[in-house]
Design a protein around this motif. Structure first.
Motif, PDB file in Angstrom:
ATOM      1  N   GLN A 199      42.081  24.485  45.806  1.00  0.00           N
ATOM      2  CA  GLN A 199      43.197  24.001  45.015  1.00  0.00           C
ATOM      3  C   GLN A 199      44.552  24.133  45.715  1.00  0.00           C
ATOM      4  O   GLN A 199      45.448  23.323  45.506  1.00  0.00           O
ATOM      5  CB  GLN A 199      43.272  24.780  43.686  1.00  0.00           C
ATOM      6  N   TYR A 200      44.684  25.177  46.545  1.00  0.00           N
ATOM      7  CA  TYR A 200      45.995  25.504  47.110  1.00  0.00           C
ATOM      8  C   TYR A 200      45.882  25.813  48.602  1.00  0.00           C
ATOM      9  O   TYR A 200      44.788  26.028  49.132  1.00  0.00           O
ATOM     10  CB  TYR A 200      46.591  26.740  46.417  1.00  0.00           C
ATOM     11  N   THR A 201      47.044  25.856  49.261  1.00  0.00           N
ATOM     12  CA  THR A 201      47.141  26.441  50.598  1.00  0.00           C
ATOM     13  C   THR A 201      47.216  27.948  50.415  1.00  0.00           C
ATOM     14  O   THR A 201      48.141  28.456  49.784  1.00  0.00           O
ATOM     15  CB  THR A 201      48.394  25.942  51.337  1.00  0.00           C
ATOM     16  N   VAL A 202      46.233  28.674  50.949  1.00  0.00           N
ATOM     17  CA  VAL A 202      46.090  30.101  50.653  1.00  0.00           C
ATOM     18  C   VAL A 202      46.210  30.942  51.922  1.00  0.00           C
ATOM     19  O   VAL A 202      45.587  30.638  52.939  1.00  0.00           O
ATOM     20  CB  VAL A 202      44.730  30.401  49.994  1.00  0.00           C
ATOM     21  N   ILE A 203      46.997  31.997  51.828  1.00  0.00           N
ATOM     22  CA  ILE A 203      46.950  33.065  52.813  1.00  0.00           C
ATOM     23  C   ILE A 203      46.087  34.163  52.203  1.00  0.00           C
ATOM     24  O   ILE A 203      46.499  34.821  51.241  1.00  0.00           O
ATOM     25  CB  ILE A 203      48.348  33.610  53.144  1.00  0.00           C
ATOM     26  N   PRO A 204      44.865  34.333  52.709  1.00  0.00           N
ATOM     27  CA  PRO A 204      43.952  35.305  52.089  1.00  0.00           C
ATOM     28  C   PRO A 204      44.283  36.728  52.488  1.00  0.00           C
ATOM     29  O   PRO A 204      44.623  37.017  53.632  1.00  0.00           O
ATOM     30  CB  PRO A 204      42.587  34.884  52.650  1.00  0.00           C
ATOM     31  N   MET A 205      44.182  37.618  51.545  1.00  0.00           N
ATOM     32  CA  MET A 205      44.336  39.040  51.824  1.00  0.00           C
ATOM     33  C   MET A 205      42.975  39.643  52.181  1.00  0.00           C
ATOM     34  O   MET A 205      41.930  39.144  51.781  1.00  0.00           O
ATOM     35  CB  MET A 205      44.883  39.776  50.601  1.00  0.00           C
ATOM     36  N   LYS A 206      43.028  40.734  52.929  1.00  0.00           N
ATOM     37  CA  LYS A 206      41.803  41.449  53.222  1.00  0.00           C
ATOM     38  C   LYS A 206      41.240  42.059  51.937  1.00  0.00           C
ATOM     39  O   LYS A 206      41.966  42.330  50.997  1.00  0.00           O
ATOM     40  CB  LYS A 206      42.061  42.548  54.253  1.00  0.00           C
ATOM     41  N   PHE A 207      39.935  42.255  51.932  1.00  0.00           N
ATOM     42  CA  PHE A 207      39.257  42.864  50.799  1.00  0.00           C
ATOM     43  C   PHE A 207      39.899  44.214  50.463  1.00  0.00           C
ATOM     44  O   PHE A 207      40.171  45.031  51.341  1.00  0.00           O
ATOM     45  CB  PHE A 207      37.777  43.049  51.140  1.00  0.00           C
ATOM     46  N   CYS A 208      40.139  44.413  49.186  1.00  0.00           N
ATOM     47  CA  CYS A 208      40.760  45.637  48.663  1.00  0.00           C
ATOM     48  C   CYS A 208      42.178  45.840  49.187  1.00  0.00           C
ATOM     49  O   CYS A 208      42.546  46.937  49.632  1.00  0.00           O
ATOM     50  CB  CYS A 208      39.889  46.865  48.946  1.00  0.00           C
ATOM     51  N   THR A 209      42.977  44.774  49.140  1.00  0.00           N
ATOM     52  CA  THR A 209      44.418  44.910  49.355  1.00  0.00           C
ATOM     53  C   THR A 209      45.030  45.261  48.002  1.00  0.00           C
ATOM     54  O   THR A 209      45.090  44.427  47.105  1.00  0.00           O
ATOM     55  CB  THR A 209      45.029  43.609  49.894  1.00  0.00           C
ATOM     56  N   ILE A 210      45.456  46.501  47.865  1.00  0.00           N
ATOM     57  CA  ILE A 210      45.893  47.014  46.569  1.00  0.00           C
ATOM     58  C   ILE A 210      47.260  47.671  46.718  1.00  0.00           C
ATOM     59  O   ILE A 210      47.483  48.446  47.654  1.00  0.00           O
ATOM     60  CB  ILE A 210      44.878  48.028  46.001  1.00  0.00           C
ATOM     61  N   TYR A 211      48.144  47.367  45.772  1.00  0.00           N
ATOM     62  CA  TYR A 211      49.477  47.960  45.753  1.00  0.00           C
ATOM     63  C   TYR A 211      49.587  48.917  44.567  1.00  0.00           C
ATOM     64  O   TYR A 211      49.062  48.642  43.478  1.00  0.00           O
ATOM     65  CB  TYR A 211      50.542  46.877  45.647  1.00  0.00           C
ATOM     66  N   LYS A 212      50.309  50.010  44.784  1.00  0.00           N
ATOM     67  CA  LYS A 212      50.496  50.976  43.709  1.00  0.00           C
ATOM     68  C   LYS A 212      51.451  50.460  42.644  1.00  0.00           C
ATOM     69  O   LYS A 212      51.465  50.962  41.524  1.00  0.00           O
ATOM     70  CB  LYS A 212      51.006  52.301  44.286  1.00  0.00           C
ATOM     71  N   SER A 213      52.250  49.446  43.014  1.00  0.00           N
ATOM     72  CA  SER A 213      53.140  48.837  42.034  1.00  0.00           C
ATOM     73  C   SER A 213      53.448  47.412  42.466  1.00  0.00           C
ATOM     74  O   SER A 213      53.368  47.080  43.657  1.00  0.00           O
ATOM     75  CB  SER A 213      54.452  49.627  41.907  1.00  0.00           C
ATOM     76  N   LYS A 214      53.798  46.576  41.502  1.00  0.00           N
ATOM     77  CA  LYS A 214      54.186  45.203  41.821  1.00  0.00           C
ATOM     78  C   LYS A 214      55.478  45.198  42.633  1.00  0.00           C
ATOM     79  O   LYS A 214      55.690  44.332  43.480  1.00  0.00           O
ATOM     80  CB  LYS A 214      54.336  44.390  40.544  1.00  0.00           C
ATOM     81  N   ASN A 215      56.328  46.165  42.388  1.00  0.00           N
ATOM     82  CA  ASN A 215      57.593  46.237  43.100  1.00  0.00           C
ATOM     83  C   ASN A 215      57.377  46.461  44.592  1.00  0.00           C
ATOM     84  O   ASN A 215      58.049  45.841  45.428  1.00  0.00           O
ATOM     85  CB  ASN A 215      58.457  47.364  42.524  1.00  0.00           C
ATOM     86  N   SER A 216      56.433  47.334  44.943  1.00  0.00           N
ATOM     87  CA  SER A 216      56.159  47.586  46.366  1.00  0.00           C
ATOM     88  C   SER A 216      55.594  46.334  47.033  1.00  0.00           C
ATOM     89  O   SER A 216      55.903  46.043  48.199  1.00  0.00           O
ATOM     90  CB  SER A 216      55.203  48.763  46.525  1.00  0.00           C
TER      91      SER A 216
END
Length: 268
Positions: A86-103
Motif C-alpha cells: 500500500q505504501y512506500t515503507v522503511i521497515p524497522m528491524k524486528f522488535c524495534t521498541i521505544y519506551k515512549s512515543k516522545n523518544s
C-alpha cells in the motif's frame, strides 16, 4: 506499568493521507495498531506492555522460546509485507521498541533527512533476493569431462604404474576440488554482475549453512537487489533463463520477493 511503543515501519505522510490506514492487531494480539504523524513522516506501530516487551524479557524469549520468536518474527514480516503493498515503507528491524512515543519522535526528527532520502531511494522499487546452491558432484563430473587440463592429466595418469596412479589421482582430485570452487565463484559472480543491470542498488550477503536453509546442497551465493518496478519482470525472466542454462553445471537458482526493503532503507 506504562506502555511501550512497538514500531513496524515508517511511511510518507502524503501516502497515508491518500490511502487510509486500516488498523490491525499488534504483535501482542491485544492492542490495535495506529499511526503517529510527524510532519512528512508517519510511524506505524502499536502499544505493548512494558512487563511483556522489556529488553530483558525479549532477550530471554529470543534465547529460550523458539516458538515465540518464530511467531512474532513472522507477524512482523507479514505486517511489513502488507504495508508495502500500500505504501512506500522503511521497515524497522524486528522488535524495534521505544519506551515512549516522545523518544521515538525525537529520534525520527533527528534522522528526518536520512529517512526522506530513503523514501526516495526505495519509492517505485522492489527488493528481491537471489540464492544460488550448487551440486558439487554434478559440477565436478562436468569439469572432469570438459576441462582440457584435467582431461590431459587423466590421460597422463592412466599411463603410469598402478602404485603411482593412486597418488597422482589423489592429487588430481584435490586439484579438481579447487577448480570446482573457483568455477562456482566465477559463475556466481558472472550471474550477479549480469543481474545488476536491472537494479538500482545491490548487495552481496553472507552464505547460509545447510542447517539454516534446510537444503541438501550448499549455498554458493546470496545477493539482494533493489529493482525498479518496470524492470522486475525482465529481471525474473533473466533468472529463469539462467536457471536452465546453468543447471548442467550443478547450479540451482532461487529468486524470492518482493520483500520489504530491509537492506536498502532500514533505520537502525
Amino acid at each position: 506499568m506504562s506502555a511501550f511503543f512497538y514500531l513496524y515501519g515508517l511511511i510518507p505522510t502524503a501516502e497515508k493521507n491518500e490511502k487510509s490506514f486500516i488498523p490491525f492487531k499488534g504483535i501482542d494480539k491485544e492492542h490495535e495498531s495506529y499511526t503517529i504523524s510527524m510532519g512528512d513522516i508517519t510511524a506505524i506501530g502499536s502499544d505493548v506492555r512494558e512487563e511483556e516487551y522489556s529488553e530483558e524479557v525479549i532477550k530471554d524469549k529470543m534465547n529460550n522460546d523458539m516458538e515465540w520468536l518464530q511467531e512474532k518474527a513472522m507477524h512482523h514480516h507479514d505486517v511489513l509485507a502488507a504495508l508495502q503493498s500500500q505504501y512506500t515503507v522503511i521497515p524497522m528491524k524486528f522488535c524495534t521498541i521505544y519506551k515512549s512515543k516522545n523518544s521515538m519522535e525525537q529520534q525520527i526528527g533527528a534522522s528526518r533527512k536520512k529517512i526522506n532520502d530513503s523514501f526516495l531511494k526505495v519509492m517505485g522499487n522492489e527488493e528481491w533476493n537471489l540464492k544460488i546452491y550448487y551440486d558439487g558432484t554434478k559440477l565436478k563430473d562436468h569439469l572432469r569431462n570438459s576441462h582440457l587440463g584435467i582431461a590431459a592429466k587423466k590421460e597422463e595418469i592412466s599411463k603410469l604404474p598402478p602404485g603411482r596412479q593412486f597418488f597422482e589421482k589423489r592429487k588430481l582430485d584435490q586439484h579438481l576440488d579447487q577448480e570446482v570452487e573457483r568455477e562456482i565463484n566465477k559463475r556466481c559472480e558472472d550471474i550477479h554482475n549480469q543481474l545488476t543491470q536491472f537494479s538500482d542498488y545491490s548487495t552481496v550477503k553472507k552464505n547460509l549453512s545447510k542447517e539454516v536453509t534446510g537444503k541438501i546442497y550448499e549455498m554458493s551465493w546470496n545477493s539482494v537487489y533493489l529493482i525498479p518496478l518496470p524492470q522486475v519482470e525482465a529481471f525474473l525472466e533473466d533468472i529463469q533463463e539462467k536457471k536452465q542454462s546453468y543447471e548442467e553445471f550443478g547450479l540451482q537458482m532461487e529468486a524470492s520477493g518482493p520483500w520489504p526493503a530491509y537492506h536498502f532503507a532500514n533505520l537502525a
